[in-house]
Design a protein around this motif. Structure first.
Motif, PDB file in Angstrom:
ATOM      1  N   GLN A 189       0.831  -1.204   0.000  1.00 24.57           N
ATOM      2  CA  GLN A 189       0.000   0.000   0.000  1.00 24.57           C
ATOM      3  C   GLN A 189       0.867   1.255   0.000  1.00 24.57           C
ATOM      4  O   GLN A 189       0.514   2.258  -0.631  1.00 24.57           O
ATOM      5  CB  GLN A 189      -0.928  -0.003   1.229  1.00 24.57           C
ATOM      6  CG  GLN A 189      -1.945  -1.131   1.251  1.00 24.57           C
ATOM      7  CD  GLN A 189      -3.041  -0.948   0.222  1.00 24.57           C
ATOM      8  OE1 GLN A 189      -3.113   0.064  -0.437  1.00 24.57           O
ATOM      9  NE2 GLN A 189      -3.893  -1.943   0.073  1.00 24.57           N
ATOM     10  N   ASP A 190       2.011   1.220   0.695  1.00 26.42           N
ATOM     11  CA  ASP A 190       2.919   2.364   0.690  1.00 26.42           C
ATOM     12  C   ASP A 190       3.442   2.640  -0.713  1.00 26.42           C
ATOM     13  O   ASP A 190       3.545   3.799  -1.142  1.00 26.42           O
ATOM     14  CB  ASP A 190       4.097   2.112   1.640  1.00 26.42           C
ATOM     15  CG  ASP A 190       3.663   1.982   3.092  1.00 26.42           C
ATOM     16  OD1 ASP A 190       2.605   2.539   3.438  1.00 26.42           O
ATOM     17  OD2 ASP A 190       4.383   1.322   3.872  1.00 26.42           O
ATOM     18  N   ILE A 191       3.781   1.575  -1.423  1.00 24.11           N
ATOM     19  CA  ILE A 191       4.316   1.736  -2.774  1.00 24.11           C
ATOM     20  C   ILE A 191       3.247   2.262  -3.720  1.00 24.11           C
ATOM     21  O   ILE A 191       3.497   3.171  -4.521  1.00 24.11           O
ATOM     22  CB  ILE A 191       4.893   0.400  -3.266  1.00 24.11           C
ATOM     23  CG1 ILE A 191       6.069  -0.037  -2.374  1.00 24.11           C
ATOM     24  CG2 ILE A 191       5.348   0.505  -4.709  1.00 24.11           C
ATOM     25  CD1 ILE A 191       6.615  -1.408  -2.698  1.00 24.11           C
ATOM     26  N   VAL A 192       2.045   1.712  -3.621  1.00 24.08           N
ATOM     27  CA  VAL A 192       0.963   2.153  -4.502  1.00 24.08           C
ATOM     28  C   VAL A 192       0.588   3.608  -4.214  1.00 24.08           C
ATOM     29  O   VAL A 192       0.299   4.388  -5.132  1.00 24.08           O
ATOM     30  CB  VAL A 192      -0.254   1.226  -4.341  1.00 24.08           C
ATOM     31  CG1 VAL A 192      -1.447   1.760  -5.136  1.00 24.08           C
ATOM     32  CG2 VAL A 192       0.080  -0.183  -4.794  1.00 24.08           C
ATOM     33  N   SER A 193       0.634   3.994  -2.942  1.00 23.39           N
ATOM     34  CA  SER A 193       0.259   5.364  -2.568  1.00 23.39           C
ATOM     35  C   SER A 193       1.192   6.406  -3.154  1.00 23.39           C
ATOM     36  O   SER A 193       0.806   7.571  -3.300  1.00 23.39           O
ATOM     37  CB  SER A 193       0.226   5.496  -1.038  1.00 23.39           C
ATOM     38  OG  SER A 193      -0.771   4.664  -0.481  1.00 23.39           O
TER      39      SER A 193
END
Length: 275
Positions: A189-193
């Motif tokens: 989720q951090d990467i996608v954000s």
């Protein structure tokens, strides 16, 4: 005759026994219905929360049969052809690229396992994002020259915004962000954000020596040769480096402290005449 009432009561008893399984089945149907309704409510809540945050729900992304995004493997031979500013599909004039850098025991000290797993999950999530950036992967263990040329560490994300050339064929400056990833806590989720929530804008764009497009190394065509030089020093044994430094210092000092010419000896005085 005494058994007549018992015989007459047998059909009623059999009917009563048949009713209890039906009651049990009815209870089971009711419980299944309640469980299904609860599951649907929870799924709807998760989907709403994901939609509000701009990040796709992992369950829905996995359930939906979407095509997996392609991830381009960058090398020192193909990066100039792959990362071309202003692709024809760019709209409105800027194409976003997200490059994930990883490594092995030598370049990442064996601590990129978690980030590799989360990156794979993030690629699946990006497949459900309509405006996902172009994805690429750079392995610093296999391509140390390119990582050295860009000054990139592992694990990290290099977020690039490649502009289209102007009508006069000049290329505007390329915006590049170097975003290190936490090796122990990073999540998909951090990467996608970084792309969906534009969290990369919280950092300052890089404009220094190692800029992949506008830095001095890239402008002079010395990026990859510089990467080879740094790579050569990195694989050189420490004892060989020390011997080389010692040899160079001795040679330099011997030339500087060479023999200096003293005063020329005076010729011997001619013998005096005897009288």
């Amino acid at each position: 005759m005494r058994f007549a009432p018992i015989v007459l009561a047998l059909p009623a008893m059999a009917a009563a026994q048949q009713q209890f399984p039906l009651l049990d089945q009815a209870k089971g149907w009711i419980n299944n219905f309640i469980g299904a309704a609860t599951s649907n409510v929870n799924s709807a809540s998760s989907a709403a929360a994901s939609a509000a945050s701009g990040v796709p729900n992992p369950v829905n992304a996995a359930a939906g049969k979407v095509e997996q995004l392609a991830v381009t493997q960058l090398t020192k031979e193909n990066y100039a052809q792959v990362l071309k500013p202003g692709a024809a599909t760019a709209s409105p004039g800027i194409e976003d690229w997200m490059v994930y850098t990883t490594g092995g025991n030598r370049t990442c000290f064996g601590m990129c396992v978690r980030s590799d797993q989360e990156w794979s999950k993030a690629v699946s999530l990006f497949s459900a994002v309509p405006s996902a950036p172009q994805l690429a992967r750079l392995d610093c263990e296999q391509e140390p020259q390119l990582c050295n040329a860009w000054g990139a560490g592992a694990p990290s994300i290099i977020y690039m915004q490649l502009p289209q050339p102007l009508p006069d064929q000049t290329t505007p400056a390329t915006t590049v962000y170097f975003l290190p990833l936490n090796r122990t806590t990073v999540s998909a989720q951090d990467i996608v954000s970084i792309a969906t929530d534009k969290t990369f804008k919280e950092k300052t764009p890089y404009e220094g020596f190692f800029h992949p497009f506008d830095g001095m190394l890239a402008k002079t065509g010395l990026a990859v040769p510089f990467g080879w030089v740094v790579y050569g020093f990195s694989i050189m044994p420490s004892w060989a480096l020390m011997i080389g430094i010692s040899f160079f210092s001795r040679t330099f000092m011997s030339k500087r402290m060479g023999p200096q010419g003293g005063a020329a000896p005076r010729p011997a005085a001619p013998a005096g005449r005897t009288q």
